[in-house]
Design a protein around this motif. Sequence first.
Motif, PDB file in Angstrom:
ATOM      1  N   TYR A  24     -82.441  83.799  43.397  1.00  0.00           N
ATOM      2  CA  TYR A  24     -81.800  83.717  42.087  1.00  0.00           C
ATOM      3  C   TYR A  24     -80.304  83.433  42.230  1.00  0.00           C
ATOM      4  O   TYR A  24     -79.593  84.086  42.997  1.00  0.00           O
ATOM      5  CB  TYR A  24     -82.006  85.022  41.321  1.00  0.00           C
ATOM      6  N   ASP A  25     -79.833  82.442  41.477  1.00  0.00           N
ATOM      7  CA  ASP A  25     -78.424  82.074  41.443  1.00  0.00           C
ATOM      8  C   ASP A  25     -78.033  81.973  39.975  1.00  0.00           C
ATOM      9  O   ASP A  25     -78.480  81.065  39.273  1.00  0.00           O
ATOM     10  CB  ASP A  25     -78.191  80.737  42.149  1.00  0.00           C
ATOM     11  N   PRO A  26     -77.220  82.904  39.459  1.00  0.00           N
ATOM     12  CA  PRO A  26     -76.888  82.882  38.031  1.00  0.00           C
ATOM     13  C   PRO A  26     -76.223  81.589  37.594  1.00  0.00           C
ATOM     14  O   PRO A  26     -76.372  81.175  36.437  1.00  0.00           O
ATOM     15  CB  PRO A  26     -75.954  84.095  37.863  1.00  0.00           C
ATOM     16  N   ASP A  27     -75.514  80.942  38.500  1.00  0.00           N
ATOM     17  CA  ASP A  27     -74.837  79.697  38.135  1.00  0.00           C
ATOM     18  C   ASP A  27     -75.819  78.536  37.994  1.00  0.00           C
ATOM     19  O   ASP A  27     -75.493  77.525  37.358  1.00  0.00           O
ATOM     20  CB  ASP A  27     -73.778  79.346  39.190  1.00  0.00           C
ATOM     21  N   GLN A  28     -76.996  78.669  38.586  1.00  0.00           N
ATOM     22  CA  GLN A  28     -77.984  77.588  38.540  1.00  0.00           C
ATOM     23  C   GLN A  28     -79.186  77.909  37.655  1.00  0.00           C
ATOM     24  O   GLN A  28     -80.073  77.071  37.490  1.00  0.00           O
ATOM     25  CB  GLN A  28     -78.473  77.290  39.963  1.00  0.00           C
ATOM     26  N   ALA A  29     -79.225  79.121  37.100  1.00  0.00           N
ATOM     27  CA  ALA A  29     -80.420  79.559  36.366  1.00  0.00           C
ATOM     28  C   ALA A  29     -80.704  78.674  35.159  1.00  0.00           C
ATOM     29  O   ALA A  29     -81.858  78.302  34.909  1.00  0.00           O
ATOM     30  CB  ALA A  29     -80.260  81.017  35.938  1.00  0.00           C
ATOM     31  N   LEU A  30     -79.667  78.337  34.389  1.00  0.00           N
ATOM     32  CA  LEU A  30     -79.875  77.526  33.187  1.00  0.00           C
ATOM     33  C   LEU A  30     -80.440  76.149  33.552  1.00  0.00           C
ATOM     34  O   LEU A  30     -81.420  75.680  32.963  1.00  0.00           O
ATOM     35  CB  LEU A  30     -78.571  77.384  32.407  1.00  0.00           C
ATOM     36  N   ALA A  31     -79.831  75.500  34.539  1.00  0.00           N
ATOM     37  CA  ALA A  31     -80.286  74.175  34.945  1.00  0.00           C
ATOM     38  C   ALA A  31     -81.694  74.235  35.524  1.00  0.00           C
ATOM     39  O   ALA A  31     -82.531  73.354  35.263  1.00  0.00           O
ATOM     40  CB  ALA A  31     -79.324  73.578  35.970  1.00  0.00           C
ATOM     41  N   LEU A  32     -81.989  75.290  36.289  1.00  0.00           N
ATOM     42  CA  LEU A  32     -83.318  75.427  36.868  1.00  0.00           C
ATOM     43  C   LEU A  32     -84.361  75.610  35.769  1.00  0.00           C
ATOM     44  O   LEU A  32     -85.447  75.017  35.814  1.00  0.00           O
ATOM     45  CB  LEU A  32     -83.353  76.609  37.841  1.00  0.00           C
ATOM     46  N   GLY A  33     -84.035  76.426  34.772  1.00  0.00           N
ATOM     47  CA  GLY A  33     -84.959  76.629  33.668  1.00  0.00           C
ATOM     48  C   GLY A  33     -85.261  75.343  32.921  1.00  0.00           C
ATOM     49  O   GLY A  33     -86.421  75.048  32.591  1.00  0.00           O
ATOM     50  N   GLU A  34     -84.228  74.566  32.654  1.00  0.00           N
ATOM     51  CA  GLU A  34     -84.432  73.283  31.968  1.00  0.00           C
ATOM     52  C   GLU A  34     -85.295  72.343  32.804  1.00  0.00           C
ATOM     53  O   GLU A  34     -86.178  71.642  32.287  1.00  0.00           O
ATOM     54  CB  GLU A  34     -83.078  72.639  31.676  1.00  0.00           C
ATOM     55  N   ARG A  37     -88.991  73.435  32.635  1.00  0.00           N
ATOM     56  CA  ARG A  37     -89.616  73.104  31.352  1.00  0.00           C
ATOM     57  C   ARG A  37     -89.917  71.611  31.256  1.00  0.00           C
ATOM     58  O   ARG A  37     -90.946  71.207  30.695  1.00  0.00           O
ATOM     59  CB  ARG A  37     -88.721  73.566  30.202  1.00  0.00           C
ATOM     60  N   ARG A  38     -89.053  70.789  31.838  1.00  0.00           N
ATOM     61  CA  ARG A  38     -89.320  69.344  31.848  1.00  0.00           C
ATOM     62  C   ARG A  38     -90.554  69.025  32.691  1.00  0.00           C
ATOM     63  O   ARG A  38     -91.252  68.039  32.444  1.00  0.00           O
ATOM     64  CB  ARG A  38     -88.104  68.565  32.371  1.00  0.00           C
ATOM     65  N   GLU A  39     -90.804  69.858  33.695  1.00  0.00           N
ATOM     66  CA  GLU A  39     -91.987  69.646  34.539  1.00  0.00           C
ATOM     67  C   GLU A  39     -93.270  70.084  33.845  1.00  0.00           C
ATOM     68  O   GLU A  39     -94.363  69.874  34.379  1.00  0.00           O
ATOM     69  CB  GLU A  39     -91.823  70.422  35.847  1.00  0.00           C
TER      70      GLU A  39
END
Length: 450
Positions: A24-34, A37-39
């Motif tokens: 888990y990386d809080p700085d990357q969590a938003l981008a990873l979530g998006e 969801r695209r996948e």
Amino acid sequence: MDGFDLAPLLTPEGWRLLESLPPYDPDQALALGESLRREGYSSALVAAALTQQRLRQRAASKFGPFAERMLFTSDTLEQATRLTVAAHHASRYARAGIQYVADLGCGIGGDALALASLCPRVLAVDGDEPTAALATVNLSPFPNTEVRCADALEVDLAAAGVDAVFADPARRSGGRRITDPERWSPPLGRVLALREQVAALGVKVAPGIDHALLPADAQVQWVSVDGEVVEAGIWCGPLAPEGPGRSALVLRSVGDGDPAAHVLSDPDCTDPTAPPAQVEPVTGVEDLGAVIHEPDGAAIRAGLVAHLAGRLDARPVGHRIAYLTGARPAGPELAPFVRSWRLVEVLPLHLKALRARVRDRGIGHLEIHSRGVEISPDALRASLRPRGDAGEVWLLTRIGPRGEGGRGRSPRGAVLVVEPLSRPEADAQAPAHASPPPARVQVRNDHPSP
């Protein structure tokens, strides 16, 4: 995170996604979530997986690498026992020859995990269905463990054939701590009554519990890990071979291995409900010794300050203050239980004078401790605005007996300027009276997919 939020993870697809995620990386969590969801992953599954990764990161301090294969919620993680402490719990049962232990109120299974490593059979019980589901996942590598979703006090212990109980009553509700033990779930009194059925009973309780509420015939042990008091445990019957009383278990990290374990007890205290003994403090600043000791929090909670004072040939700096002053450092047998400083200077607790000292000496690194004065170290540090390359350690406290402040008032506050004393080399070694190390908990890190 409730049971509904966890549901998407308890599927083959959810488990595969969770196991594929990077740390888990809080700085990357938003981008990873998006990206997920695209996948094509559902929003519910993505949210559950990312939340679980965040909780696993937090859980690493309690469970080490095993956290990477476990499931948590915020509340259950907060109350879960650290694996290093759970190993000491389990060792009591193993040394007592227990064959079948019931963990009542097992939560996510932290203690049951250690018990299953050292005891032949474990029955893990929790009344909350989502929590029991988590325990089922977390304990799945152990075929000698059964998880039940049931009221902890409704389990027929005799019919189950258990010969020991470990209980961890819930001490939180709505995210807030419950201080009254009779409002815990289940209430402490009802848990202690289980001794009528099973003599071997252990109960995890809050470290701030009133000594008067403890059973007089039990061994009660407070536990600290690297200076942080984490819990107290009530041990009854064959789980308390040392007999009734109060003790402190201090665990200190030593390199990458298991923490060193040290136990302090007062042989003169055979009733844990007895008020802690008190020692008369110094009469004033002129009686302060060259060394200041601060007992470990577990020793303080266990009421062992007077015992330490006697063995250190020291006295409290003030009435009911847990700073001790003496002429010599602690020897290797007591060093694990105190933090010691060399006394450099004593200052009045006057904000203007302290601000001038910080400014004139260029003090930018200021470590502040406080006992017996109603001043927040953080608030004081902020008001002093430290700046510069110098550093100091301050102990804010009261000096002298009660009523020495004039007209029956309490003594005025003082600042003890101190320097750390290096711990003896023997601090890294278990002294002769240290507790036996717990049998190593062998945890298989091979959870199958749900």
